[in-house]
Design a protein around this motif. Structure first.
Motif, PDB file in Angstrom:
ATOM      1  N   MET A 152       9.019 -12.413  -3.240  1.00 18.34           N
ATOM      2  CA  MET A 152       9.497 -12.820  -1.919  1.00 18.34           C
ATOM      3  C   MET A 152       9.391 -14.328  -1.733  1.00 18.34           C
ATOM      4  SD  MET A 152      10.701 -10.108  -0.588  1.00 18.34           S
ATOM      5  CE  MET A 152      11.149  -9.621  -2.262  1.00 18.34           C
ATOM      6  N   TRP A 153       8.311 -14.921  -2.179  1.00 21.84           N
ATOM      7  CA  TRP A 153       8.196 -16.377  -2.090  1.00 21.84           C
ATOM      8  C   TRP A 153       9.364 -17.047  -2.818  1.00 21.84           C
ATOM      9  CZ3 TRP A 153       2.447 -15.838  -3.774  1.00 21.84           C
ATOM     10  CH2 TRP A 153       1.653 -15.569  -2.652  1.00 21.84           C
ATOM     11  N   HIS A 154       9.681 -16.540  -4.002  1.00 19.44           N
ATOM     12  CA  HIS A 154      10.750 -17.132  -4.801  1.00 19.44           C
ATOM     13  C   HIS A 154      12.114 -16.894  -4.158  1.00 19.44           C
ATOM     14  CE1 HIS A 154      13.707 -17.369  -8.124  1.00 19.44           C
ATOM     15  NE2 HIS A 154      12.940 -18.354  -8.531  1.00 19.44           N
ATOM     16  N   SER A 155      12.386 -15.660  -3.778  1.00 19.80           N
ATOM     17  CA  SER A 155      13.721 -15.330  -3.272  1.00 19.80           C
ATOM     18  C   SER A 155      14.000 -15.932  -1.900  1.00 19.80           C
ATOM     19  CB  SER A 155      13.895 -13.804  -3.206  1.00 19.80           C
ATOM     20  OG  SER A 155      12.946 -13.219  -2.332  1.00 19.80           O
ATOM     21  N   LEU A 156      12.955 -16.144  -1.115  1.00 23.16           N
ATOM     22  CA  LEU A 156      13.134 -16.674   0.240  1.00 23.16           C
ATOM     23  C   LEU A 156      12.838 -18.169   0.338  1.00 23.16           C
ATOM     24  CD1 LEU A 156      11.667 -13.643   2.180  1.00 23.16           C
ATOM     25  CD2 LEU A 156      14.057 -14.357   2.106  1.00 23.16           C
ATOM     26  N   GLY A 157      12.671 -18.806  -0.823  1.00 17.80           N
ATOM     27  CA  GLY A 157      12.605 -20.259  -0.855  1.00 17.80           C
ATOM     28  C   GLY A 157      11.277 -20.882  -0.514  1.00 17.80           C
ATOM     29  N   ASP A 158      10.199 -20.134  -0.588  1.00 16.53           N
ATOM     30  CA  ASP A 158       8.883 -20.698  -0.308  1.00 16.53           C
ATOM     31  C   ASP A 158       8.294 -21.267  -1.601  1.00 16.53           C
ATOM     32  OD1 ASP A 158       6.747 -21.442   1.201  1.00 16.53           O
ATOM     33  OD2 ASP A 158       6.014 -19.420   1.610  1.00 16.53           O
ATOM     34  N   ALA A 159       7.225 -22.036  -1.473  1.00 20.43           N
ATOM     35  CA  ALA A 159       6.549 -22.570  -2.654  1.00 20.43           C
ATOM     36  C   ALA A 159       5.969 -21.422  -3.463  1.00 20.43           C
ATOM     37  CB  ALA A 159       5.440 -23.534  -2.229  1.00 20.43           C
ATOM     38  N   VAL A 160       6.114 -21.477  -4.785  1.00 20.54           N
ATOM     39  CA  VAL A 160       5.670 -20.376  -5.617  1.00 20.54           C
ATOM     40  C   VAL A 160       5.328 -20.871  -7.011  1.00 20.54           C
ATOM     41  CG1 VAL A 160       8.023 -19.791  -6.358  1.00 20.54           C
ATOM     42  CG2 VAL A 160       6.255 -18.041  -6.425  1.00 20.54           C
ATOM     43  N   GLY A 214      12.482 -12.649   6.990  1.00 19.69           N
ATOM     44  CA  GLY A 214      13.453 -11.677   6.514  1.00 19.69           C
ATOM     45  C   GLY A 214      13.524 -10.451   7.414  1.00 19.69           C
ATOM     46  N   ARG A 215      14.658  -9.767   7.370  1.00 18.01           N
ATOM     47  CA  ARG A 215      14.803  -8.476   8.039  1.00 18.01           C
ATOM     48  C   ARG A 215      14.544  -7.423   6.977  1.00 18.01           C
ATOM     49  NH1 ARG A 215      19.771  -8.469  11.510  1.00 18.01           N
ATOM     50  NH2 ARG A 215      20.825  -8.712   9.501  1.00 18.01           N
ATOM     51  N   VAL A 216      13.406  -6.741   7.071  1.00 18.93           N
ATOM     52  CA  VAL A 216      12.880  -5.954   5.950  1.00 18.93           C
ATOM     53  C   VAL A 216      12.975  -4.460   6.218  1.00 18.93           C
ATOM     54  CG1 VAL A 216      10.917  -5.626   4.390  1.00 18.93           C
ATOM     55  CG2 VAL A 216      11.251  -7.833   5.523  1.00 18.93           C
ATOM     56  N   SER A 217      13.500  -3.736   5.225  1.00 19.73           N
ATOM     57  CA  SER A 217      13.472  -2.272   5.219  1.00 19.73           C
ATOM     58  C   SER A 217      12.719  -1.827   3.970  1.00 19.73           C
ATOM     59  CB  SER A 217      14.888  -1.693   5.186  1.00 19.73           C
ATOM     60  OG  SER A 217      15.614  -2.069   6.328  1.00 19.73           O
ATOM     61  N   LEU A 218      11.798  -0.888   4.154  1.00 21.70           N
ATOM     62  CA  LEU A 218      10.996  -0.388   3.032  1.00 21.70           C
ATOM     63  C   LEU A 218      11.175   1.124   2.936  1.00 21.70           C
ATOM     64  CD1 LEU A 218       7.414  -1.425   2.027  1.00 21.70           C
ATOM     65  CD2 LEU A 218       8.074   0.973   2.070  1.00 21.70           C
ATOM     66  N   ILE A 219      11.564   1.587   1.753  1.00 23.16           N
ATOM     67  CA  ILE A 219      11.796   3.016   1.519  1.00 23.16           C
ATOM     68  C   ILE A 219      10.651   3.576   0.684  1.00 23.16           C
ATOM     69  CG2 ILE A 219      13.413   4.715   0.590  1.00 23.16           C
ATOM     70  CD1 ILE A 219      15.555   2.441   0.661  1.00 23.16           C
ATOM     71  N   GLU A 220      10.019   4.621   1.185  1.00 23.01           N
ATOM     72  CA  GLU A 220       8.901   5.252   0.471  1.00 23.01           C
ATOM     73  C   GLU A 220       8.974   6.758   0.652  1.00 23.01           C
ATOM     74  OE1 GLU A 220       5.899   6.667  -1.522  1.00 23.01           O
ATOM     75  OE2 GLU A 220       6.483   4.543  -1.719  1.00 23.01           O
ATOM     76  N   ARG A 221       8.803   7.491  -0.424  1.00 26.15           N
ATOM     77  CA  ARG A 221       8.994   8.945  -0.365  1.00 26.15           C
ATOM     78  C   ARG A 221       7.708   9.733  -0.142  1.00 26.15           C
ATOM     79  NH1 ARG A 221       9.769  10.892  -6.660  1.00 26.15           N
ATOM     80  NH2 ARG A 221       8.194   9.519  -7.570  1.00 26.15           N
ATOM     81  N   ARG A 222       6.531   9.165  -0.523  1.00 23.21           N
ATOM     82  CA  ARG A 222       5.296   9.953  -0.478  1.00 23.21           C
ATOM     83  C   ARG A 222       4.315   9.514   0.583  1.00 23.21           C
ATOM     84  NH1 ARG A 222       3.101  10.419  -6.552  1.00 23.21           N
ATOM     85  NH2 ARG A 222       3.522   8.176  -6.498  1.00 23.21           N
ATOM     86  N   GLY A 223       4.375   8.269   0.981  1.00 23.37           N
ATOM     87  CA  GLY A 223       3.413   7.749   1.948  1.00 23.37           C
ATOM     88  C   GLY A 223       3.107   6.300   1.626  1.00 23.37           C
ATOM     89  N   LEU A 224       2.856   5.510   2.670  1.00 24.31           N
ATOM     90  CA  LEU A 224       2.579   4.093   2.478  1.00 24.31           C
ATOM     91  C   LEU A 224       1.322   3.890   1.632  1.00 24.31           C
ATOM     92  CD1 LEU A 224       4.511   2.014   3.572  1.00 24.31           C
ATOM     93  CD2 LEU A 224       4.609   4.100   4.885  1.00 24.31           C
ATOM     94  N   GLY A 225       1.403   2.949   0.719  1.00 23.54           N
ATOM     95  CA  GLY A 225       0.317   2.714  -0.227  1.00 23.54           C
ATOM     96  C   GLY A 225       0.656   3.253  -1.594  1.00 23.54           C
TER      97      GLY A 225
END
Length: 470
Positions: A330-338, A25-36
């Motif tokens: 992500m496994w479900h939405s991207l078609g992997d075994a889940v 996937g081409r992934v963008s992650l939005i976080e306002r306070r800091g990773l984690g």
């Protein structure tokens, strides 16, 4: 290429990002306070670092009984003082380092990191709001991992100095003379235990008969006895109505009119989900009356292509569950075994002293008649390794089905219960019988030997036996 946009960089968000990137996937992650997110910056990592420091003080206080002396004093702990400023600086330093490590890993996997907030623009786009303005991100898949915020009582607003949430405790520079902890759930009990071990005078205000009402009743009883024996004051069946700063101290008024005063007050009265104002209703994402996002066992919301993970779903407030929800999404939405999320296999831990670890079926379900099970509970005081380590409080409890003898649950109360529960967690997940558990080799002497011993005792009870063995 599939565009994946994730709102929230806590365990649910960043673990989902890693899986989505791995699956192309081409992934963008939005976080306002800091990773984690809160788990790394203000909750799990810092609180458990503080607790680890408190555990050392607990060990020092028991050194005398082990025959250890320091010249000039009978109490080894008296030779040490707590520099809370240094403790908290280390706590925050470790949290920041963990956040940086997560960020480096995500960038290394090709994830685009956006510093800001996000809101849904229907089900096919997210609006990212940053210091530079707004950006519309097209999305084939959206994951909500927005977490929660400490709940505040109208008459007990935190000021960050005397009246505090657990996210504000790390700003303290000196040990509170008297810390009033309002709330005896997991968060309240953990901080009460830690600050009591560090040497603060702690008063725990509990609305229930016993601390940790959501945990195994026998386990909660042991922890409360240890708390009281260590000098902690517990006000049971007492509900806080307000908290006010007056004359350099905090006065907490209870519902029955009584008051209790201290130098500081920690409000640990639950959390509220961060789901308001981010376009959920407009996109067709349903929430329950408390504001938590409704999800199924593969993390789908009621809106096509929109998933949710973590505390904002109200499923199980654990970092491990949040991470698994994110991966499953992500496994479900991207078609992997889940496979669907199975809460029966979730191992949970309360980091009090002693710790409480649980997995699978619990005593409350058995007592309510919801599950027919046999149980054995062994006190740790008879375990040889426990005797060597001066462990007098705690136990191992194992539940199994009457006929098949399959292990379906367990409870461990011990200083390192979080490590010991793994054996029972594996047994529950793999549907091992008590005989299979009993036949595994354990080190002698070891605390884990009590788990095998409990399994051996369950072997002797036939399917006709009723009730539990304690």
């Amino acid at each position: 290429m599939t565009d994946v946009v994730i709102i929230g960089g806590g365990p649910g968000g960043y673990e989902a990002a890693l899986v989505a990137s791995q699956l192309g996937g081409r992934v963008s992650l939005i976080e306002r306070r800091g990773l984690g997110g809160a788990a790394v910056l203000t909750d799990v990592v810092p609180s458990k670092t503080l607790i680890a420091t408190a555990e050392v003080m607990t060990t020092l206080r028991g050194a005398h009984d082990l025959g250890l002396r320091l010249a000039g004093t009978d109490d080894l702990a008296e030779a040490f003082s707590v520099d809370l400023d240094a403790v908290n600086r280390r706590v925050l330093r470790l949290a920041a380092a963990q956040s940086r490590d997560i960020g480096a890993r995500l960038r290394g996997e090709g994830v685009r990191l956006i510093d800001g907030t996000g809101r849904l623009d229907g089900t096919e786009a997210v609006i990212a709001v940053t210091a530079d303005g707004e950006e519309r991100l097209s999305a084939d898949i959206i994951l909500l991992a927005t977490g929660t915020t400490p709940r505040e009582l109208p008459e007990a607003r935190p000021d960050g100095e005397r009246i505090l949430t657990w996210t504000q405790l790390y700003g303290l520079r000196e040990l509170p003379e008297r810390l009033i902890v309002v709330g005896s759930g997991v968060t309240g009990a953990e901080f009460a235990s830690a600050y009591n071990a560090l040497g603060a005078d702690v008063v725990l205000v509990s609305s229930r008969d016993q601390v940790l009402p959501g945990e195994d009743g026998d386990a909660g009883r042991v922890v409360q006895q240890v708390f009281e024996r260590s000098g902690m004051s517990i006000l049971s069946r007492s509900r806080a109505q307000s908290a006010k700063v007056a004359g350099g101290e905090v006065v907490v008024r209870l519902a029955d009119g009584r008051t209790v005063s201290g130098s500081h007050c920690l409000m640990a009265v639950g959390s509220v989900p961060n789901t308001a104002g981010i376009g959920l209703a407009e996109a067709g994402v349903s929430c329950n009356d408390a504001g938590y996002v409704t999800v199924d066992k593969v993390s789908r919301t009621t809106a096509r292509g929109v998933y949710a993970a973590g505390d904002c779903t109200g499923v199980f407030a654990l970092a491990s569950v949040a991470a698994m929800q994110g991966r499953i999404a992500m496994w479900h939405s991207l078609g992997d075994a889940v496979g669907p999320l199975d809460l029966r296999t979730v191992a949970a831990n309360v980091f009090t002293a002693p710790e409480i670890a649980t997995v699978g079926v619990g005593q409350a379900e058995v007592d309510a008649g919801l599950v027919n099970a046999h149980a054995v509970m062994l006190p740790l005081r008879t375990n040889p390794r426990a005797k060597m380590r001066r462990i007098t409080d705690g136990f191992v409890k194992v539940f199994c089905l009457p006929t098949t003898r399959i292990v379906i649950g367990g409870v461990v109360v011990a200083p390192i219960a979080s490590e010991l529960i793994e054996t029972l967690s594996l047994a529950v997940r793999e549907k091992l019988t008590v005989d299979q558990l009993a036949e595994s080799f354990t080190v002698y002497p070891s605390l884990s030997g009590s788990i095998a011993e409990a399994a051996r005792r369950l072997h002797t009870h036939s399917a006709a036996d009723a009730g539990s063995v304690y």
